[in-house]
Design an enzyme around this catalytic site. Structure first.
Site, PDB file in Angstrom:
ATOM      1  N   THR A  47       8.494   0.819  17.863  1.00 54.72           N
ATOM      2  CA  THR A  47       7.930   1.977  17.039  1.00 54.72           C
ATOM      3  C   THR A  47       6.479   2.118  17.572  1.00 54.72           C
ATOM      4  OG1 THR A  47       9.252   1.577  15.201  1.00 54.72           O
ATOM      5  CG2 THR A  47       7.213   2.675  14.624  1.00 54.72           C
ATOM      6  N   LYS A 104      10.912   8.505  13.465  1.00 53.33           N
ATOM      7  CA  LYS A 104      10.728   6.990  13.149  1.00 53.33           C
ATOM      8  C   LYS A 104       9.117   6.955  12.533  1.00 53.33           C
ATOM      9  CE  LYS A 104      11.238   2.688  12.394  1.00 53.33           C
ATOM     10  NZ  LYS A 104      11.249   1.618  13.233  1.00 53.33           N
ATOM     11  N   LYS A 122       0.751  -1.379  10.982  1.00 53.94           N
ATOM     12  CA  LYS A 122       0.804  -0.669  12.271  1.00 53.94           C
ATOM     13  C   LYS A 122       1.499   0.839  12.002  1.00 53.94           C
ATOM     14  CE  LYS A 122       3.734  -1.427  15.122  1.00 53.94           C
ATOM     15  NZ  LYS A 122       4.898  -0.617  15.543  1.00 53.94           N
TER      16      LYS A 122
END
Length: 299
Positions: free
Chosen positions: A96, A172, A247
């Protein structure tokens, strides 16, 4: 038998790699955690000293890495994949990361007559263990998607073709922003209800049969004891860490800035998880620990 390369044997990647082994794939693996690598060696896998060694040995490579800098290093570093990549190699990246990094790496691969696609995953550690993951795939064309699908379907049950390279990463980022918002919302809802005298399981039962139902409530509830065999029942050990959620929410905020699409709730969730990721009490815990953080704020 031809080798499949696998780089990144962490909480998700380790289970994914083992599902490939169960389905008859012969692997050559790499990870910075040498103890984990030795476990795979004991299970019959070949071991690489560097990502470049994997590219020299395989034309089918999967990467599952923590962040954009890790992806850049593994693909474009001094001992990276692109130093020895063979023409016709397909690289499937389930990390990701920033969409722009996916696009840059794909362009670099194309110059070397290889292919890089983004195929990030959803479904958590349980999905990785049980091979029920969803793969969000930006393959660029149908032929590449079908080639990737043959491999990804050994690790997941929903392999979704989203079109152009970079679209998997975009999907995502959006999904994980929603996940972070949902978890904060479920945590504060449960904390409020319990503070008002409701039984945790009873409240969860109402939510899960009403309009508030969501994955963070009915599958991954952050209150200890509501659902068995998930991180909230084992001190928030394992699972999806607060640092990773911070993150991912940061990636969403970067995308929001770049596209000028407002994400006020995503911004608030990001602020909360940044606090958790910096606090020694929470930074090594599953992201459901936000419930304990909010509970401590009770006056």
């Amino acid at each position: 038998m031809s080798l499949t390369g696998f780089i990144g044997l962490g909480n998700m990647g380790g289970h994914m790699a083992r599902n490939l082994i169960k389905n008859g794939k012969k692997l050559i693996v790499y990870d910075v955690n040498k103890a984990v690598v030795q476990e795979f060696k004991a299970e019959g896998c070949e071991v690489a000293a560097h990502p470049a060694d994997i590219a020299a040995a395989s034309k089918e490579i999967i990467t599952v890495l923590p962040s954009s800098p890790h992806v850049k290093a593994v693909y474009q570093g001094e001992a990276g994949i692109f130093k020895t990549i063979q023409p016709g190699t397909l690289c499937m990246d389930s990390s990701t990361i920033d969409q722009i990094v996916s696009l840059e790496v794909a362009q670099a691969a194309a110059l070397l007559k290889a292919e890089y696609i983004d195929a990030p995953i959803s479904g958590g550690v349980t999905g990785a263990q049980q091979a029920t993951l969803t793969f969000m795939v930006g393959a660029g064309n149908d032929a590449t998607f079908k080639r990737a699908e043959a491999v990804l379907s050994l690790m997941g049950k929903n392999i979704v073709n989203l079109g152009a390279v970079g679209n998997g990463t975009a999907a995502k980022i959006c999904n994980n922003m929603l996940l972070g918002i949902q978890m904060v919302a479920v945590a504060e809802t449960m904390n409020l209800g319990i503070s008002m005298g409701l039984d945790a399981k009873a409240l969860a039962g109402i939510v899960n049969t009403s309009s508030g139902r969501c994955w963070s409530s009915d599958t991954y509830n952050p209150v200890p004891g509501v659902i068995e065999n998930i991180p909230s029942c084992r001190g928030y050990a394992g699972g999806f860490g607060t640092t990773l959620m911070a993150k991912d929410l940061s990636l969403a905020q970067n995308a929001s800035t770049n596209t000028q699409a407002p994400t006020p709730m995503g911004s608030l969730a990001h602020q909360i998880y940044r606090i958790l990721a910096r606090d020694p009490q929470y930074q090594a815990k599953d992201f459901g620990v936000v419930y304990q953080f909010l509970k401590k704020q009770n006056s």
